[in-house]
Scaffold this motif. Sequence first.
Motif, mmCIF file in Angstrom:
data_model
loop_
_atom_site.group_PDB
_atom_site.id
_atom_site.type_symbol
_atom_site.label_atom_id
_atom_site.label_comp_id
_atom_site.label_asym_id
_atom_site.label_seq_id
_atom_site.Cartn_x
_atom_site.Cartn_y
_atom_site.Cartn_z
ATOM 1 N N ALA A 60 32.293 40.405 46.319
ATOM 2 C CA ALA A 60 31.741 39.057 46.478
ATOM 3 C C ALA A 60 32.578 38.000 45.754
ATOM 4 C CB ALA A 60 30.294 39.009 45.994
ATOM 5 N N GLY A 61 33.036 38.302 44.551
ATOM 6 C CA GLY A 61 33.857 37.351 43.805
ATOM 7 C C GLY A 61 35.195 37.107 44.475
ATOM 8 N N LEU A 62 35.760 38.153 45.064
ATOM 9 C CA LEU A 62 37.020 38.000 45.799
ATOM 10 C C LEU A 62 36.802 37.140 47.047
ATOM 11 C CD1 LEU A 62 38.334 41.666 45.545
ATOM 12 C CD2 LEU A 62 39.171 39.668 44.288
ATOM 13 N N ALA A 63 35.686 37.371 47.728
ATOM 14 C CA ALA A 63 35.374 36.560 48.912
ATOM 15 C C ALA A 63 35.199 35.096 48.531
ATOM 16 C CB ALA A 63 34.113 37.096 49.585
ATOM 17 N N LEU A 64 34.586 34.856 47.388
ATOM 18 C CA LEU A 64 34.404 33.479 46.912
ATOM 19 C C LEU A 64 35.744 32.783 46.744
ATOM 20 C CD1 LEU A 64 32.638 31.199 45.517
ATOM 21 C CD2 LEU A 64 33.291 32.322 43.388
ATOM 22 N N ARG A 65 36.656 33.405 46.037
ATOM 23 C CA ARG A 65 37.920 32.750 45.715
ATOM 24 C C ARG A 65 38.812 32.578 46.938
ATOM 25 N NH1 ARG A 65 39.980 34.365 41.145
ATOM 26 N NH2 ARG A 65 41.938 33.369 41.546
ATOM 27 N N MET A 95 25.450 28.579 41.478
ATOM 28 C CA MET A 95 25.992 29.931 41.673
ATOM 29 C C MET A 95 26.078 30.674 40.350
ATOM 30 S SD MET A 95 28.975 29.936 44.593
ATOM 31 C CE MET A 95 29.989 28.654 43.893
ATOM 32 N N PHE A 96 26.559 29.987 39.316
ATOM 33 C CA PHE A 96 26.698 30.627 38.015
ATOM 34 C C PHE A 96 25.328 31.048 37.484
ATOM 35 C CE2 PHE A 96 27.489 31.243 33.567
ATOM 36 C CZ PHE A 96 28.780 31.752 33.534
ATOM 37 N N GLY A 97 24.349 30.154 37.576
ATOM 38 C CA GLY A 97 23.009 30.476 37.101
ATOM 39 C C GLY A 97 22.392 31.636 37.862
ATOM 40 N N ILE A 134 27.909 45.130 37.336
ATOM 41 C CA ILE A 134 29.379 45.088 37.401
ATOM 42 C C ILE A 134 29.825 44.038 38.415
ATOM 43 C CG2 ILE A 134 31.439 46.368 38.121
ATOM 44 C CD1 ILE A 134 30.103 48.878 36.887
ATOM 45 N N GLY A 135 29.234 44.068 39.609
ATOM 46 C CA GLY A 135 29.589 43.094 40.640
ATOM 47 C C GLY A 135 29.268 41.667 40.236
ATOM 48 N N CYS A 136 28.112 41.468 39.606
ATOM 49 C CA CYS A 136 27.735 40.117 39.169
ATOM 50 C C CYS A 136 28.659 39.621 38.061
ATOM 51 C CB CYS A 136 26.280 40.099 38.714
ATOM 52 S SG CYS A 136 25.115 40.334 40.074
ATOM 53 N N ALA A 137 29.026 40.507 37.138
ATOM 54 C CA ALA A 137 29.953 40.118 36.074
ATOM 55 C C ALA A 137 31.313 39.748 36.661
ATOM 56 C CB ALA A 137 30.100 41.247 35.055
ATOM 57 N N LEU A 143 34.329 33.247 39.432
ATOM 58 C CA LEU A 143 33.844 31.872 39.526
ATOM 59 C C LEU A 143 34.392 31.014 38.390
ATOM 60 C CD1 LEU A 143 32.038 29.779 40.947
ATOM 61 C CD2 LEU A 143 30.129 30.614 39.550
ATOM 62 N N THR A 144 34.439 31.579 37.198
ATOM 63 C CA THR A 144 34.960 30.842 36.046
ATOM 64 C C THR A 144 36.416 30.441 36.272
ATOM 65 O OG1 THR A 144 33.444 32.012 34.576
ATOM 66 C CG2 THR A 144 35.353 30.959 33.555
#
Length: 165
Positions: A60-65, A95-97, A134-137, A143-144
């Motif tokens: 998910a984080g990779l898809a975001l970026r 998103m962060f929250g 792990i995925g959320c972290a 995101l950061t």
Amino acid sequence: MEKLETWIVATNRALVAVALAAVFTIVFANVVGRYGFGASFAWVEEVARHLMILGAFCGAGLALREGRLVAITTVPDLLPEFLARILRWGIVIVMFGFMATMLWLGIQFVEFGWDKETMSTGISRGIPYLAIPIGCALFLIQLTFFAKRFVAQDFEYGVSDEAEG
């Protein structure tokens, strides 16, 4: 800082690739075993499901970026640039929250399932549940690193950014 970001992105991609390659390998081997030799492994479906969940959460984080998450850009596109940036910062904060809350709840979920066993493999349910925190972290880390570029719209949707390496 760019080297750290590059390393995290590469490690994240490798984790997703290994998880999905493992799913392909064990499912393919099970199909060959079932139809070629008349024998299959009972644990494959459970392990494949857990690995797919891990791949989805960690990807998910990779898809975001890379701009591959669902995005509705109509409202920001209609606003003056100053207001559009404020709206995008608001989106980053939401998103962060949300993901921070998911991380916290995911940790609780792991703790809840740690003393219970999975059906086929008999491992602690907390192990596959680790995919959530792990995925959320990883999402929060991505995101950061990515927030400033997202707000400035300094990337192209569907195209990898310069932190690839």
